[in-house]
Design an enzyme around this catalytic site. Structure first.
Site, PDB file in Angstrom:
ATOM      1  N   SER A 130      16.291 -43.761  -7.673  1.00 10.99           N
ATOM      2  CA  SER A 130      16.191 -43.007  -6.512  1.00 10.99           C
ATOM      3  C   SER A 130      16.366 -41.613  -6.622  1.00 10.99           C
ATOM      4  O   SER A 130      17.356 -41.179  -7.037  1.00 10.99           O
ATOM      5  CB  SER A 130      16.688 -43.617  -5.227  1.00 10.99           C
ATOM      6  OG  SER A 130      16.589 -42.795  -4.105  1.00 10.99           O
ATOM      7  N   TYR A 154      11.385 -36.905  -5.046  1.00  8.41           N
ATOM      8  CA  TYR A 154      10.796 -36.443  -3.890  1.00  8.41           C
ATOM      9  C   TYR A 154      10.614 -34.945  -4.172  1.00  8.41           C
ATOM     10  O   TYR A 154      11.416 -34.142  -4.679  1.00  8.41           O
ATOM     11  CB  TYR A 154      11.585 -36.584  -2.845  1.00  8.41           C
ATOM     12  CG  TYR A 154      11.818 -37.863  -1.919  1.00  8.41           C
ATOM     13  CD1 TYR A 154      10.716 -38.434  -1.552  1.00  8.41           C
ATOM     14  CD2 TYR A 154      12.964 -38.376  -1.864  1.00  8.41           C
ATOM     15  CE1 TYR A 154      10.859 -39.782  -0.975  1.00  8.41           C
ATOM     16  CE2 TYR A 154      13.175 -39.772  -1.196  1.00  8.41           C
ATOM     17  CZ  TYR A 154      12.038 -40.322  -0.966  1.00  8.41           C
ATOM     18  OH  TYR A 154      11.912 -41.689  -0.235  1.00  8.41           O
ATOM     19  N   THR A 180       7.052 -40.259  -4.729  1.00  9.22           N
ATOM     20  CA  THR A 180       6.782 -40.854  -3.584  1.00  9.22           C
ATOM     21  C   THR A 180       6.227 -39.806  -2.369  1.00  9.22           C
ATOM     22  O   THR A 180       6.633 -38.554  -2.128  1.00  9.22           O
ATOM     23  CB  THR A 180       8.202 -41.321  -2.822  1.00  9.22           C
ATOM     24  OG1 THR A 180       8.437 -42.488  -3.959  1.00  9.22           O
ATOM     25  CG2 THR A 180       8.061 -41.896  -1.756  1.00  9.22           C
ATOM     26  N   LYS A 295       3.700 -43.125  -5.348  1.00  9.37           N
ATOM     27  CA  LYS A 295       3.978 -44.245  -4.706  1.00  9.37           C
ATOM     28  C   LYS A 295       3.937 -43.766  -3.257  1.00  9.37           C
ATOM     29  O   LYS A 295       3.956 -42.859  -2.601  1.00  9.37           O
ATOM     30  CB  LYS A 295       5.477 -44.475  -4.870  1.00  9.37           C
ATOM     31  CG  LYS A 295       6.107 -45.643  -3.842  1.00  9.37           C
ATOM     32  CD  LYS A 295       7.709 -45.836  -4.363  1.00  9.37           C
ATOM     33  CE  LYS A 295       8.324 -46.772  -3.333  1.00  9.37           C
ATOM     34  NZ  LYS A 295       8.889 -46.347  -2.084  1.00  9.37           N
ATOM     35  N   HIS A 319       6.378 -47.972   2.374  1.00 10.78           N
ATOM     36  CA  HIS A 319       8.111 -47.786   2.273  1.00 10.78           C
ATOM     37  C   HIS A 319       8.870 -48.647   3.004  1.00 10.78           C
ATOM     38  O   HIS A 319       9.458 -48.368   3.742  1.00 10.78           O
ATOM     39  CB  HIS A 319       8.029 -46.371   2.827  1.00 10.78           C
ATOM     40  CG  HIS A 319       8.989 -45.631   2.347  1.00 10.78           C
ATOM     41  ND1 HIS A 319       8.907 -44.496   1.399  1.00 10.78           N
ATOM     42  CD2 HIS A 319      10.485 -45.510   2.421  1.00 10.78           C
ATOM     43  CE1 HIS A 319      10.241 -43.927   1.101  1.00 10.78           C
ATOM     44  NE2 HIS A 319      11.135 -44.678   1.867  1.00 10.78           N
TER      45      HIS A 319
HETATM   46  C1  FNR Z   1      13.987 -47.085   0.395  1.00 13.24           C
HETATM   47  N1  FNR Z   1      12.848 -46.672  -0.006  1.00 13.24           N
HETATM   48  C2  FNR Z   1      12.827 -45.720  -0.652  1.00 13.24           C
HETATM   49  N2  FNR Z   1      11.821 -45.350  -1.567  1.00 13.24           N
HETATM   50  C3  FNR Z   1      11.700 -44.163  -2.276  1.00 13.24           C
HETATM   51  O1  FNR Z   1      10.570 -43.744  -2.929  1.00 13.24           O
HETATM   52  N3  FNR Z   1      12.684 -43.521  -2.412  1.00 13.24           N
HETATM   53  C4  FNR Z   1      14.039 -43.638  -1.695  1.00 13.24           C
HETATM   54  O2  FNR Z   1      14.905 -42.995  -2.076  1.00 13.24           O
HETATM   55  C5  FNR Z   1      13.969 -44.866  -1.043  1.00 13.24           C
HETATM   56  N4  FNR Z   1      14.907 -44.959  -0.071  1.00 13.24           N
HETATM   57  C6  FNR Z   1      15.085 -46.258   0.483  1.00 13.24           C
HETATM   58  C7  FNR Z   1      16.298 -46.584   1.319  1.00 13.24           C
HETATM   59  C8  FNR Z   1      16.296 -47.774   1.874  1.00 13.24           C
HETATM   60  C9  FNR Z   1      17.579 -48.246   2.583  1.00 13.24           C
HETATM   61  C10 FNR Z   1      15.313 -48.690   1.885  1.00 13.24           C
HETATM   62  C11 FNR Z   1      15.352 -49.940   2.712  1.00 13.24           C
HETATM   63  C12 FNR Z   1      14.022 -48.337   1.243  1.00 13.24           C
HETATM   64  C13 FNR Z   1      11.658 -47.603   0.023  1.00 13.24           C
HETATM   65  C14 FNR Z   1      11.669 -48.562  -1.003  1.00 13.24           C
HETATM   66  O3  FNR Z   1      11.680 -48.007  -2.419  1.00 13.24           O
HETATM   67  C15 FNR Z   1      10.594 -49.722  -0.924  1.00 13.24           C
HETATM   68  O4  FNR Z   1       9.190 -48.907  -0.712  1.00 13.24           O
HETATM   69  C16 FNR Z   1      10.890 -50.503   0.454  1.00 13.24           C
HETATM   70  O5  FNR Z   1      11.894 -50.954   0.079  1.00 13.24           O
HETATM   71  C17 FNR Z   1       9.845 -51.869   0.197  1.00 13.24           C
HETATM   72  O6  FNR Z   1      10.018 -52.564   1.380  1.00 13.24           O
HETATM   73  P1  FNR Z   1      10.753 -53.793   1.320  1.00 13.24           P
HETATM   74  O7  FNR Z   1      10.367 -54.791   0.427  1.00 13.24           O
HETATM   75  O8  FNR Z   1      12.110 -53.426   1.125  1.00 13.24           O
HETATM   76  O9  FNR Z   1      10.748 -54.218   2.898  1.00 13.24           O
END
Ligand code: FNR
Length: 421
Positions: A130, A154, A180, A295, A319
């Site tokens: 991330s 990002y 993303t 993404k 997300h």
């Molecule tokens: C994320 N997600 C996310 N996505 C991304 O591209 N960069 C990021 O830094 C983050 N950070 C992040 C933090 C937290 C706490 C969560 C829960 C999610 C989104 C992540 O990549 C993913 O898309 C989701 O977690 C998918 O959904 P489910 O399966 O967790 O419900």
């Protein structure tokens, strides 16, 4: 490295361990990890991981989309040991999944990303590192060695910073850049808003920035803004200690230099970039030779446009319902997108995966692979890297056993013919 038990041998191992009074350290039911983590983590940390946008209906939509499918198994197919390996872009994956990029993993476990890197290496499940990680990509790379990983980017307001991050990703061994696109600003997350809690303001989740030479230069330009904003209101003592510990220097040097405050202030200035456009995607392609994967795509027209812009893969994702309340489920979107695309174009399904059966359904609807999300963060909170390893084993095992029972020898045998509404 001990061979990981998967499928019926994992099942046998668990039952045999029971004879010696040893229970699995995390539930084998991916749906149950959330409740366990809720009990372990403090309210703000759990809230940040759990939160969706608004009423959390987007999260529900993801989960319900999977539940609306049923498996139509075949009999007498003679599958004892299904083959779970698959190819995704240039990677050979042991299982058809990767770890989704999850920021601020330090909230789940003090060693967050480092523990995940350990689990990634042992299970050979690639991490998507991330942009908001608690530990830098280089620190993870030391643990990962030659284990495959991607870097999630990002695209903030500074192109210089983007270029520096991409360059570091290349040098530290990432095999692709995941851009993303659904978080050009933060969603309206009521759970975090009601606790007035944003980890970044406490200096958490900024490790990729504070380790970056370009970001550090940008920080110095923000001195005056930073000191003005701190004069406005003083945080409580615990938040201050956390903030002054968040920057990679000694606590006392950080107090003297005010670097943690400058870092937060600079981050807040450049993170959000709602005017990002397809032209930026085009530019990104010019600064790296790594494959680019987008993404956050949900609309088939955006998917087609992504192909026009020459990206190598798409992660269909909302997300985890964190950005828009009542958003369409990723699974439903993927089904539509799949119909409009060349069947060989790699689609990765993200959001709502909780069990091995969810993976089966996503693959049956045309995903090449899926991203594991929140449940691995919960497993990390429950039992560190060992929890994540077990989660991977459980997901792969449930998928493997389902493949045997349904009659699929390989991942490619999983088809829409084997599910129904
Ligand atoms: C994320 N997600 C996310 N996505 C991304 O591209 N960069 C990021 O830094 C983050 N950070 C992040 C933090 C937290 C706490 C969560 C829960 C999610 C989104 C992540 O990549 C993913 O898309 C989701 O977690 C998918 O959904 P489910 O399966 O967790 O419900």
């Amino acid at each position: 490295m001990a061979l990981l038990q998967i499928g019926k041998s994992r099942q046998g191992e668990i039952y045999l361990n029971g004879f010696n009074g040893v229970q699995p350290s995390i539930s084998t039911n991916g749906n149950l990890l959330e409740e366990k983590a809720r009990k372990i983590l403090n309210k703000k940390a759990f809230g940040y991981i759990f939160a969706g946008a608004g009423s959390n209906q987007g999260i529900q939509n993801n989960l319900e989309a999977f539940k609306s499918y049923k498996i139509r198994s075949r009999i007498l197919q003679g599958v004892e040991w299904p083959e779970l390996t698959t190819n995704l872009l240039d990677l050979k994956l042991p299982y058809p999944f990767l770890f989704a990029p999850i920021g601020v993993l330090g909230l789940a476990h003090p060693k967050g990303d480092l523990e995940l890197a350990n689990a990634s290496k042992i299970t050979q499940t690639p991490m998507i590192q991330s942009n908001q990680a608690s530990f830098s990509m280089e620190a993870c790379a030391e643990i990962l060695g030659n284990t495959n990983r991607w870097f999630q980017l990002y695209f903030g307001k500074s192109r210089d910073l983007v270029e520096s991050l991409v360059n570091r990703a290349e040098i530290s061994g990432s095999k692709a850049i995941v851009l993303t696109l659904d978080t050009t600003l933060l969603g309206w997350r009521c759970i975090d808003l009601d606790q007035a809690y944003l980890p970044f303001l406490r200096g958490l989740g900024l490790a990729q920035y504070t380790s970056d030479p370009v970001f550090r230069k940008l920080m110095q330009k923000h001195i005056s803004t930073a000191s003005n904003s701190t004069k406005r209101k003083l945080p409580n003592i615990f938040d201050l200690i956390q903030l002054f510990n968040s920057y990679p220097d000694t606590f006392f040097n950080n107090i003297k230099s005010k670097n943690p405050i400058k870092a937060v202030s600079t981050f807040l200035d450049i993170y959000s970039n709602p005017s990002l456009s397809w032209e930026d995607v085009k530019w990104l392609k010019t600064i790296t030779k790594l494959p680019i994967i987008l993404k956050g795509i949900l609309h088939p027209e955006d998917a087609l446009k992504a192909i026009d812009y020459g990206v190598q893969g798409i992660i269909v994702s909302n997300h985890g319902g964190r950005q828009i309340d009542q958003v369409i489920s990723s699974l439903e979107s993927m089904k539509t997108i799949k119909k409009t695309m060349d069947p060989s174009f790699p689609l990765i399904l993200d959001s709502g995966i909780r069990t091995g059966i969810d993976i089966f359904i996503a693959l049956a609807l045309g995903a090449k692979a899926v991203c594991l999300g929140r449940p691995y963060a919960y497993a990390l909170a429950i039992n560190g890297h060992q929890g994540v390893i077990e989660y991977v084993q459980n997901m792969a095992s449930e998928l493997s056993i389902a493949m045997s029972l349904v009659g699929c020898k390989t991942i490619d045998d999983i088809s829409e013919n084997l599910i129904s509404i």
